[in-house]
Design a protein around this motif. Structure first.
Motif, PDB file in Angstrom:
ATOM      1  N   GLN A  37      35.476  33.209  40.353  1.00 34.26           N
ATOM      2  CA  GLN A  37      36.177  32.873  41.590  1.00 34.26           C
ATOM      3  C   GLN A  37      37.625  32.535  41.284  1.00 34.26           C
ATOM      4  OE1 GLN A  37      34.670  29.485  43.869  1.00 34.26           O
ATOM      5  NE2 GLN A  37      35.618  30.241  45.739  1.00 34.26           N
ATOM      6  N   PHE A  72      31.459  39.521  41.357  1.00 33.17           N
ATOM      7  CA  PHE A  72      30.223  39.567  40.575  1.00 33.17           C
ATOM      8  C   PHE A  72      30.518  40.049  39.163  1.00 33.17           C
ATOM      9  CE2 PHE A  72      25.817  40.164  39.723  1.00 33.17           C
ATOM     10  CZ  PHE A  72      25.686  41.376  39.065  1.00 33.17           C
ATOM     11  N   SER A 131      22.703  35.074  37.873  1.00 31.83           N
ATOM     12  CA  SER A 131      23.884  35.898  38.139  1.00 31.83           C
ATOM     13  C   SER A 131      25.137  35.078  37.879  1.00 31.83           C
ATOM     14  CB  SER A 131      23.885  36.389  39.591  1.00 31.83           C
ATOM     15  OG  SER A 131      22.765  37.191  39.862  1.00 31.83           O
ATOM     16  N   LYS A 169      25.592  44.929  36.573  1.00 31.66           N
ATOM     17  CA  LYS A 169      26.856  44.646  35.930  1.00 31.66           C
ATOM     18  C   LYS A 169      27.980  44.942  36.920  1.00 31.66           C
ATOM     19  CE  LYS A 169      29.282  45.523  31.562  1.00 31.66           C
ATOM     20  NZ  LYS A 169      30.617  45.374  32.150  1.00 31.66           N
ATOM     21  N   TYR A 223      29.442  34.814  38.504  1.00 31.50           N
ATOM     22  CA  TYR A 223      30.547  35.212  39.361  1.00 31.50           C
ATOM     23  C   TYR A 223      31.827  34.541  38.882  1.00 31.50           C
ATOM     24  CZ  TYR A 223      26.823  36.633  42.534  1.00 31.50           C
ATOM     25  OH  TYR A 223      25.712  37.238  43.065  1.00 31.50           O
ATOM     26  N   GLU A 263      24.187  40.192  36.134  1.00 31.62           N
ATOM     27  CA  GLU A 263      22.933  39.507  36.421  1.00 31.62           C
ATOM     28  C   GLU A 263      21.955  39.744  35.289  1.00 31.62           C
ATOM     29  OE1 GLU A 263      20.208  41.410  38.913  1.00 31.62           O
ATOM     30  OE2 GLU A 263      18.894  39.655  39.121  1.00 31.62           O
ATOM     31  N   LEU A 282      35.570  35.786  45.146  1.00 25.96           N
ATOM     32  CA  LEU A 282      34.341  35.732  44.347  1.00 25.96           C
ATOM     33  C   LEU A 282      33.957  37.134  43.933  1.00 25.96           C
ATOM     34  CD1 LEU A 282      32.547  33.153  46.539  1.00 25.96           C
ATOM     35  CD2 LEU A 282      32.388  33.064  44.062  1.00 25.96           C
TER      36      LEU A 282
END
Lengths: 114, 113
Positions: B37, B45, B33, B57, B35, B48, B43
């Motif tokens: 930040q 997403f 996955s 998604k 991410y 994945e 954070l």
């Protein structure tokens, strides 16, 4: 849509004080719950997790969290903080069966004064 | 076991360029996955991958894409970079089945000028 809310953005404590960081989530189904910690200059590390069973879970370094399903909460606690606990703490949730997608709260910066 | 590794660790690009970031998961993990930040958004997403297929998604524009190879290593690509893409990009891996923990890498810090 799933969301996670952390109530405290910045917490300052003295060593030996007790800590409680609030976390609430919004999701209608079954979830897995996590607390991650990010120490200065380090990557995200798992503090503790809840999947099922006893709603009081214990993690590393003396941290614990309690899952209260009726309140959609997963608060993090530590009876006595140390200077080395200074870090950023993130609450996160994913839907059971959809483990690849973590939804994070905004994070809480904890500063512990020696 | 070796942890999740990400390369490069730091990257500076200019607006309009594209960038490719790499992630090697923990041995045996099939899910990766990604991410983003940032100080303002926290954070978030991105997507994945599991067994070379995108399984989840997030809400990012199509400029953000990824792929996964047969050895579970993953890459993410950002095309036509914008200033707002400056961020720490984190990769996490897991076995990809129910009731799992994701383990995070150190991240790639991208600065777009």
């Amino acid at each position: 849509a799933q969301s996670v809310s952390q109530h405290n953005h910045h917490v300052i404590l003295s060593e030996a004080a007790s800590l409680e960081l609030g976390c609430n989530y919004s999701y209608g189904g079954t979830v897995n719950l996590f607390w991650y910690v990010q120490y200065p200059g380090q990557h995200l590390q798992l503090l503790l997790k809840y999947f099922s069973g006893d709603p009081l879970v214990k993690g590393i370094k003396g941290f614990e969290a309690e899952f209260i399903k009726s309140k959609f909460s997963f608060n993090l606690r530590k009876p006595s903080v140390q200077w080395s606990d200074t870090a950023e703490y993130f609450c996160a949730v994913n839907a059971r069966g959809n483990t690849g997608k973590l939804i994070f709260g905004q994070g809480t910066t904890l500063q512990v004064k020696p | 076991k070796a942890g999740v590794t990400q390369t490069p660790r730091y990257l500076i690009k200019t607006r309009g360029q594209q960038v490719t970031l790499s992630c090697s998961p923990i041995s045996g993990h099939r899910s990766v996955s990604w991410y983003q930040q940032t100080p303002g958004q926290g954070l978030q997403f991105l997507f994945e991958y599991f067994s070379e297929t995108q399984r989840n998604k997030g809400n990012f524009p199509g400029r953000f894409s990824g792929r996964q190879f047969s050895n579970s290593r993953s890459e993410m690509n950002v095309s036509t970079l914008e200033l707002g893409d400056s961020a720490l990009y984190l990769c996490a891996s897991s076995y990809g089945v129910s009731q799992e923990t994701q383990y995070f890498g150190p991240g790639t810090r991208l600065l777009v000028l």
